[in-house]
Design a protein around this motif. Sequence first.
Motif, PDB file in Angstrom:
ATOM      1  N   LEU A  11       5.165  -0.164  -5.558  1.00  0.00           N
ATOM      2  CA  LEU A  11       4.194   0.781  -6.116  1.00  0.00           C
ATOM      3  C   LEU A  11       2.980   0.947  -5.201  1.00  0.00           C
ATOM      4  CD1 LEU A  11       4.321  -0.185  -9.905  1.00  0.00           C
ATOM      5  CD2 LEU A  11       5.171   1.922  -8.842  1.00  0.00           C
ATOM      6  N   VAL A  12       2.490  -0.154  -4.639  1.00  0.00           N
ATOM      7  CA  VAL A  12       1.357  -0.074  -3.709  1.00  0.00           C
ATOM      8  C   VAL A  12       1.763   0.718  -2.466  1.00  0.00           C
ATOM      9  CG1 VAL A  12      -0.137  -1.441  -2.191  1.00  0.00           C
ATOM     10  CG2 VAL A  12       0.202  -2.129  -4.562  1.00  0.00           C
ATOM     11  N   PHE A  13       2.965   0.462  -1.952  1.00  0.00           N
ATOM     12  CA  PHE A  13       3.463   1.190  -0.795  1.00  0.00           C
ATOM     13  C   PHE A  13       3.560   2.692  -1.091  1.00  0.00           C
ATOM     14  CE2 PHE A  13       7.151   2.798   1.670  1.00  0.00           C
ATOM     15  CZ  PHE A  13       6.605   2.672   2.947  1.00  0.00           C
ATOM     16  N   GLY A  14       4.154   3.036  -2.222  1.00  0.00           N
ATOM     17  CA  GLY A  14       4.288   4.444  -2.604  1.00  0.00           C
ATOM     18  C   GLY A  14       2.945   5.110  -2.804  1.00  0.00           C
ATOM     19  N   LEU A  15       2.022   4.421  -3.428  1.00  0.00           N
ATOM     20  CA  LEU A  15       0.680   4.964  -3.614  1.00  0.00           C
ATOM     21  C   LEU A  15       0.010   5.209  -2.263  1.00  0.00           C
ATOM     22  CD1 LEU A  15      -1.476   5.748  -5.695  1.00  0.00           C
ATOM     23  CD2 LEU A  15      -2.277   3.389  -5.623  1.00  0.00           C
ATOM     24  N   GLY A  16       0.192   4.270  -1.340  1.00  0.00           N
ATOM     25  CA  GLY A  16      -0.355   4.443   0.006  1.00  0.00           C
ATOM     26  C   GLY A  16       0.240   5.647   0.711  1.00  0.00           C
ATOM     27  N   LEU A  17       1.534   5.879   0.532  1.00  0.00           N
ATOM     28  CA  LEU A  17       2.173   7.052   1.133  1.00  0.00           C
ATOM     29  C   LEU A  17       1.598   8.344   0.580  1.00  0.00           C
ATOM     30  CD1 LEU A  17       5.915   5.932   1.188  1.00  0.00           C
ATOM     31  CD2 LEU A  17       4.383   6.136   3.146  1.00  0.00           C
ATOM     32  N   VAL A  18       1.377   8.379  -0.726  1.00  0.00           N
ATOM     33  CA  VAL A  18       0.836   9.592  -1.346  1.00  0.00           C
ATOM     34  C   VAL A  18      -0.614   9.814  -0.909  1.00  0.00           C
ATOM     35  CG1 VAL A  18       0.191  10.634  -3.548  1.00  0.00           C
ATOM     36  CG2 VAL A  18       2.409   9.528  -3.306  1.00  0.00           C
ATOM     37  N   ILE A  19      -1.434   8.778  -0.957  1.00  0.00           N
ATOM     38  CA  ILE A  19      -2.847   8.901  -0.593  1.00  0.00           C
ATOM     39  C   ILE A  19      -3.004   9.302   0.874  1.00  0.00           C
ATOM     40  CG2 ILE A  19      -4.994   7.598  -0.251  1.00  0.00           C
ATOM     41  CD1 ILE A  19      -4.244   6.023  -2.797  1.00  0.00           C
ATOM     42  N   SER A  20      -2.162   8.743   1.750  1.00  0.00           N
ATOM     43  CA  SER A  20      -2.283   9.022   3.186  1.00  0.00           C
ATOM     44  C   SER A  20      -1.778  10.405   3.576  1.00  0.00           C
ATOM     45  CB  SER A  20      -1.522   7.965   3.978  1.00  0.00           C
ATOM     46  OG  SER A  20      -0.126   8.116   3.780  1.00  0.00           O
ATOM     47  N   GLY A  21      -1.008  11.039   2.709  1.00  0.00           N
ATOM     48  CA  GLY A  21      -0.460  12.355   3.038  1.00  0.00           C
ATOM     49  C   GLY A  21       0.939  12.300   3.613  1.00  0.00           C
ATOM     50  N   MET A  22       1.528  11.101   3.707  1.00  0.00           N
ATOM     51  CA  MET A  22       2.872  10.980   4.271  1.00  0.00           C
ATOM     52  C   MET A  22       3.939  11.599   3.374  1.00  0.00           C
ATOM     53  SD  MET A  22       2.910   9.443   7.264  1.00  0.00           S
ATOM     54  CE  MET A  22       4.542   8.767   7.422  1.00  0.00           C
ATOM     55  N   SER A  23       3.636  11.834   2.122  1.00  0.00           N
ATOM     56  CA  SER A  23       4.605  12.474   1.230  1.00  0.00           C
ATOM     57  C   SER A  23       4.455  13.990   1.223  1.00  0.00           C
ATOM     58  CB  SER A  23       4.475  11.918  -0.195  1.00  0.00           C
ATOM     59  OG  SER A  23       3.181  12.164  -0.691  1.00  0.00           O
ATOM     60  N   ASN A  24       3.596  14.521   2.085  1.00  0.00           N
ATOM     61  CA  ASN A  24       3.404  15.963   2.233  1.00  0.00           C
ATOM     62  C   ASN A  24       4.082  16.393   3.530  1.00  0.00           C
ATOM     63  OD1 ASN A  24       2.555  18.565   2.623  1.00  0.00           O
ATOM     64  ND2 ASN A  24       0.378  18.125   2.395  1.00  0.00           N
ATOM     65  N   PRO A  25       5.264  17.049   3.442  1.00  0.00           N
ATOM     66  CA  PRO A  25       5.988  17.386   4.665  1.00  0.00           C
ATOM     67  C   PRO A  25       5.210  18.318   5.590  1.00  0.00           C
ATOM     68  CG  PRO A  25       7.041  18.387   2.754  1.00  0.00           C
ATOM     69  CD  PRO A  25       5.976  17.471   2.244  1.00  0.00           C
ATOM     70  N   ALA A  26       4.364  19.172   5.048  1.00  0.00           N
ATOM     71  CA  ALA A  26       3.571  20.067   5.904  1.00  0.00           C
ATOM     72  C   ALA A  26       2.623  19.249   6.790  1.00  0.00           C
ATOM     73  CB  ALA A  26       2.789  21.060   5.054  1.00  0.00           C
ATOM     74  N   VAL A  45      -3.381   6.742  10.084  1.00  0.00           N
ATOM     75  CA  VAL A  45      -2.581   6.053   9.067  1.00  0.00           C
ATOM     76  C   VAL A  45      -1.659   5.043   9.747  1.00  0.00           C
ATOM     77  CG1 VAL A  45      -0.786   6.349   7.311  1.00  0.00           C
ATOM     78  CG2 VAL A  45      -2.691   7.967   7.442  1.00  0.00           C
ATOM     79  N   MET A  46      -0.978   5.484  10.797  1.00  0.00           N
ATOM     80  CA  MET A  46      -0.063   4.584  11.504  1.00  0.00           C
ATOM     81  C   MET A  46      -0.812   3.445  12.190  1.00  0.00           C
ATOM     82  SD  MET A  46       2.895   7.005  13.017  1.00  0.00           S
ATOM     83  CE  MET A  46       2.262   8.659  12.965  1.00  0.00           C
ATOM     84  N   GLY A  47      -1.967   3.739  12.743  1.00  0.00           N
ATOM     85  CA  GLY A  47      -2.780   2.696  13.356  1.00  0.00           C
ATOM     86  C   GLY A  47      -3.238   1.673  12.335  1.00  0.00           C
ATOM     87  N   GLY A  48      -3.674   2.144  11.179  1.00  0.00           N
ATOM     88  CA  GLY A  48      -4.087   1.236  10.110  1.00  0.00           C
ATOM     89  C   GLY A  48      -2.928   0.381   9.618  1.00  0.00           C
ATOM     90  N   ALA A  49      -1.754   0.990   9.498  1.00  0.00           N
ATOM     91  CA  ALA A  49      -0.570   0.237   9.068  1.00  0.00           C
ATOM     92  C   ALA A  49      -0.184  -0.799  10.116  1.00  0.00           C
ATOM     93  CB  ALA A  49       0.589   1.195   8.800  1.00  0.00           C
ATOM     94  N   SER A  50      -0.253  -0.421  11.379  1.00  0.00           N
ATOM     95  CA  SER A  50       0.079  -1.366  12.462  1.00  0.00           C
ATOM     96  C   SER A  50      -0.898  -2.543  12.479  1.00  0.00           C
ATOM     97  CB  SER A  50       0.057  -0.659  13.821  1.00  0.00           C
ATOM     98  OG  SER A  50       1.036   0.333  13.866  1.00  0.00           O
ATOM     99  N   PHE A  51      -2.171  -2.251  12.319  1.00  0.00           N
ATOM    100  CA  PHE A  51      -3.184  -3.313  12.305  1.00  0.00           C
ATOM    101  C   PHE A  51      -2.970  -4.254  11.120  1.00  0.00           C
ATOM    102  CE2 PHE A  51      -7.305  -4.965  10.885  1.00  0.00           C
ATOM    103  CZ  PHE A  51      -7.649  -5.706  12.002  1.00  0.00           C
ATOM    104  N   THR A  52      -2.730  -3.671   9.944  1.00  0.00           N
ATOM    105  CA  THR A  52      -2.504  -4.479   8.742  1.00  0.00           C
ATOM    106  C   THR A  52      -1.266  -5.351   8.910  1.00  0.00           C
ATOM    107  OG1 THR A  52      -3.502  -2.751   7.393  1.00  0.00           O
ATOM    108  CG2 THR A  52      -2.145  -4.355   6.242  1.00  0.00           C
ATOM    109  N   THR A  53      -0.211  -4.790   9.470  1.00  0.00           N
ATOM    110  CA  THR A  53       1.012  -5.562   9.705  1.00  0.00           C
ATOM    111  C   THR A  53       0.762  -6.682  10.697  1.00  0.00           C
ATOM    112  OG1 THR A  53       2.358  -3.622   9.225  1.00  0.00           O
ATOM    113  CG2 THR A  53       3.411  -5.395  10.470  1.00  0.00           C
TER     114      THR A  53
END
Length: 145
Positions: A11-26, A45-53
């Motif tokens: 759920l946290v992952f999915g929420l992050g995808l929606v908030i970041s705009g990754m679920s918007n194909p445009a 978004v990708m930089g933040g994900a890479s840093f968090t990982t």
Amino acid sequence: MRFILGLTSGLVFGLGLVISGMSNPAKVLNFLDVFGTWDPSLALVMGGASFTTFVGYRLIWRRDRPLLMPRFEIPTRADIDAPLLTGAAIFGIGWGIGGFCPGPAWTALPLAAPGTLAFLPAMVAGMLAGLWVALRLKDRSQNAA
């Protein structure tokens, strides 16, 4: 407990995808269109994900074992073969055409956008076709041996 933690993580992952705009194909397609209407915001978004990982793995590897498992399960294969490259190419082409990765596509399903409703069945059909081909190739190689 493991199920609840898995569900919460999803759920946290999915929420992050929606908030970041990754679920918007445009938005994704604009990110990929470097010479057109390029939108660099997904790079953040990708930089933040890479840093968090990066930080997360450094913290996790200090433990002797995972919280709910007896040991860490680390992949042992490191070779790059034709099936891996073929799958990566198909994934990249599909991402570039549709503007969706599988995860963000599922998170966009509740929006019921026509593109999502067309993409998801095609994605599932492609996954099933790939599984069918893999099983056929495995059977063929076993019968030849």
